[in-house]
Scaffold this motif. Sequence first.
Motif, PDB file in Angstrom:
ATOM      1  N   ARG A 160       0.833  -1.208   0.000  1.00  0.00           N
ATOM      2  CA  ARG A 160       0.000   0.000   0.000  1.00  0.00           C
ATOM      3  C   ARG A 160       0.867   1.258   0.000  1.00  0.00           C
ATOM      4  NH1 ARG A 160      -3.605   2.647   4.472  1.00  0.00           N
ATOM      5  NH2 ARG A 160      -5.084   3.760   3.162  1.00  0.00           N
ATOM      6  N   GLY A 161       1.949   1.256   0.784  1.00  0.00           N
ATOM      7  CA  GLY A 161       2.863   2.395   0.812  1.00  0.00           C
ATOM      8  C   GLY A 161       3.531   2.611  -0.539  1.00  0.00           C
ATOM      9  N   ALA A 162       3.916   1.516  -1.191  1.00  0.00           N
ATOM     10  CA  ALA A 162       4.541   1.618  -2.517  1.00  0.00           C
ATOM     11  C   ALA A 162       3.545   2.161  -3.543  1.00  0.00           C
ATOM     12  CB  ALA A 162       5.078   0.265  -2.954  1.00  0.00           C
ATOM     13  N   ARG A 163       2.310   1.703  -3.472  1.00  0.00           N
ATOM     14  CA  ARG A 163       1.264   2.182  -4.392  1.00  0.00           C
ATOM     15  C   ARG A 163       0.991   3.667  -4.158  1.00  0.00           C
ATOM     16  NH1 ARG A 163      -1.684  -1.750  -3.486  1.00  0.00           N
ATOM     17  NH2 ARG A 163      -2.934  -0.930  -1.792  1.00  0.00           N
ATOM     18  N   LEU A 164       0.930   4.069  -2.896  1.00  0.00           N
ATOM     19  CA  LEU A 164       0.709   5.478  -2.571  1.00  0.00           C
ATOM     20  C   LEU A 164       1.878   6.334  -3.065  1.00  0.00           C
ATOM     21  CD1 LEU A 164      -0.972   7.659  -1.226  1.00  0.00           C
ATOM     22  CD2 LEU A 164       0.121   7.050   0.955  1.00  0.00           C
ATOM     23  N   ALA A 165       3.105   5.834  -2.930  1.00  0.00           N
ATOM     24  CA  ALA A 165       4.283   6.564  -3.422  1.00  0.00           C
ATOM     25  C   ALA A 165       4.173   6.796  -4.922  1.00  0.00           C
ATOM     26  CB  ALA A 165       5.559   5.792  -3.103  1.00  0.00           C
ATOM     27  N   ARG A 166       3.760   5.777  -5.663  1.00  0.00           N
ATOM     28  CA  ARG A 166       3.602   5.920  -7.110  1.00  0.00           C
ATOM     29  C   ARG A 166       2.548   6.971  -7.442  1.00  0.00           C
ATOM     30  NH1 ARG A 166       1.610   1.090  -8.370  1.00  0.00           N
ATOM     31  NH2 ARG A 166      -0.475   1.886  -8.680  1.00  0.00           N
ATOM     32  N   GLN A 167       1.428   6.954  -6.728  1.00  0.00           N
ATOM     33  CA  GLN A 167       0.366   7.930  -6.972  1.00  0.00           C
ATOM     34  C   GLN A 167       0.799   9.346  -6.597  1.00  0.00           C
ATOM     35  OE1 GLN A 167      -2.693   6.133  -4.593  1.00  0.00           O
ATOM     36  NE2 GLN A 167      -3.398   4.800  -6.251  1.00  0.00           N
ATOM     37  N   LEU A 168       1.431   9.498  -5.441  1.00  0.00           N
ATOM     38  CA  LEU A 168       1.889  10.820  -5.018  1.00  0.00           C
ATOM     39  C   LEU A 168       2.939  11.377  -5.983  1.00  0.00           C
ATOM     40  CD1 LEU A 168       2.224  10.245  -1.166  1.00  0.00           C
ATOM     41  CD2 LEU A 168       0.513  11.667  -2.339  1.00  0.00           C
ATOM     42  N   GLY A 169       3.858  10.501  -6.416  1.00  0.00           N
ATOM     43  CA  GLY A 169       4.892  10.928  -7.359  1.00  0.00           C
ATOM     44  C   GLY A 169       4.296  11.387  -8.679  1.00  0.00           C
ATOM     45  N   ALA A 170       3.351  10.622  -9.204  1.00  0.00           N
ATOM     46  CA  ALA A 170       2.708  10.985 -10.471  1.00  0.00           C
ATOM     47  C   ALA A 170       1.943  12.300 -10.330  1.00  0.00           C
ATOM     48  CB  ALA A 170       1.781   9.863 -10.936  1.00  0.00           C
ATOM     49  N   ASP A 171       1.231  12.460  -9.210  1.00  0.00           N
ATOM     50  CA  ASP A 171       0.505  13.712  -8.976  1.00  0.00           C
ATOM     51  C   ASP A 171       1.460  14.896  -8.902  1.00  0.00           C
ATOM     52  OD1 ASP A 171      -1.879  12.327  -8.930  1.00  0.00           O
ATOM     53  OD2 ASP A 171      -2.078  12.364  -6.737  1.00  0.00           O
ATOM     54  N   ARG A 172       2.589  14.721  -8.235  1.00  0.00           N
ATOM     55  CA  ARG A 172       3.555  15.816  -8.107  1.00  0.00           C
ATOM     56  C   ARG A 172       4.142  16.181  -9.468  1.00  0.00           C
ATOM     57  NH1 ARG A 172       4.468  19.531  -4.222  1.00  0.00           N
ATOM     58  NH2 ARG A 172       3.176  17.985  -3.210  1.00  0.00           N
ATOM     59  N   LEU A 173       4.488  15.168 -10.258  1.00  0.00           N
ATOM     60  CA  LEU A 173       5.037  15.442 -11.591  1.00  0.00           C
ATOM     61  C   LEU A 173       4.025  16.202 -12.448  1.00  0.00           C
ATOM     62  CD1 LEU A 173       6.833  12.049 -12.207  1.00  0.00           C
ATOM     63  CD2 LEU A 173       7.915  14.257 -11.738  1.00  0.00           C
ATOM     64  N   ARG A 174       2.763  15.801 -12.387  1.00  0.00           N
ATOM     65  CA  ARG A 174       1.714  16.517 -13.129  1.00  0.00           C
ATOM     66  C   ARG A 174       1.627  17.972 -12.668  1.00  0.00           C
ATOM     67  NH1 ARG A 174      -1.348  11.998 -11.857  1.00  0.00           N
ATOM     68  NH2 ARG A 174      -1.360  10.515 -13.553  1.00  0.00           N
ATOM     69  N   SER A 175       1.686  18.190 -11.356  1.00  0.00           N
ATOM     70  CA  SER A 175       1.576  19.557 -10.836  1.00  0.00           C
ATOM     71  C   SER A 175       2.766  20.415 -11.270  1.00  0.00           C
ATOM     72  CB  SER A 175       1.440  19.556  -9.318  1.00  0.00           C
ATOM     73  OG  SER A 175       2.674  19.280  -8.681  1.00  0.00           O
ATOM     74  N   TRP A 176       3.901  19.787 -11.500  1.00  0.00           N
ATOM     75  CA  TRP A 176       5.075  20.506 -11.985  1.00  0.00           C
ATOM     76  C   TRP A 176       5.067  20.667 -13.506  1.00  0.00           C
ATOM     77  CZ3 TRP A 176       9.114  17.233  -8.858  1.00  0.00           C
ATOM     78  CH2 TRP A 176       9.124  17.659  -7.527  1.00  0.00           C
TER      79      TRP A 176
END
Length: 153
Positions: A24-40
């Motif tokens: 679950r932590g790994a999945r959340l990391a992937r989602q948070l990372g993708a969201d951050r890249l989109r925001s940038w």
Amino acid sequence: MNQQTAEPALPVRNFSAQLSPTPRGARLARQLGADRLRSWGLPVDPARQIIAELTANAATHGRVQGRDFRLTLYVVADTLRIEVTDTRGERLPRPQPASPDAESGRGLLLVEALADRWGVTGGRFPRKTVWAELRLTPTEPSASRTPAPGTER
């Protein structure tokens, strides 16, 4: 005396999250990372795949009960650096060919294929950081896949 400070040409971009070493932590990391890249305003892939592989490894091979792993993303000039730090510093990752019928074992080979550079950096015991870099501008294919000096692959 009035002094003007120079504004950076590019905005400083960094992100860090501490997560549980679980699927679950790994999945959340992937989602948070993708969201951050989109925001940038940066491309999500192949960074999302690299984040997925490195965080899955931290949750699987770098797991120590009661100790989290950390995902860090930052941009310096034209390079995105992805770092995953866990607390199993004695277990260094090495890409190894998996048998054709194996269900796992190809993650670092994928990171090696997608990243421009990747490696492992030791930290304060018991930590290690597995990192990968992606250039944000087009480069010559033959020059883009060079290993970082002084890192084992």
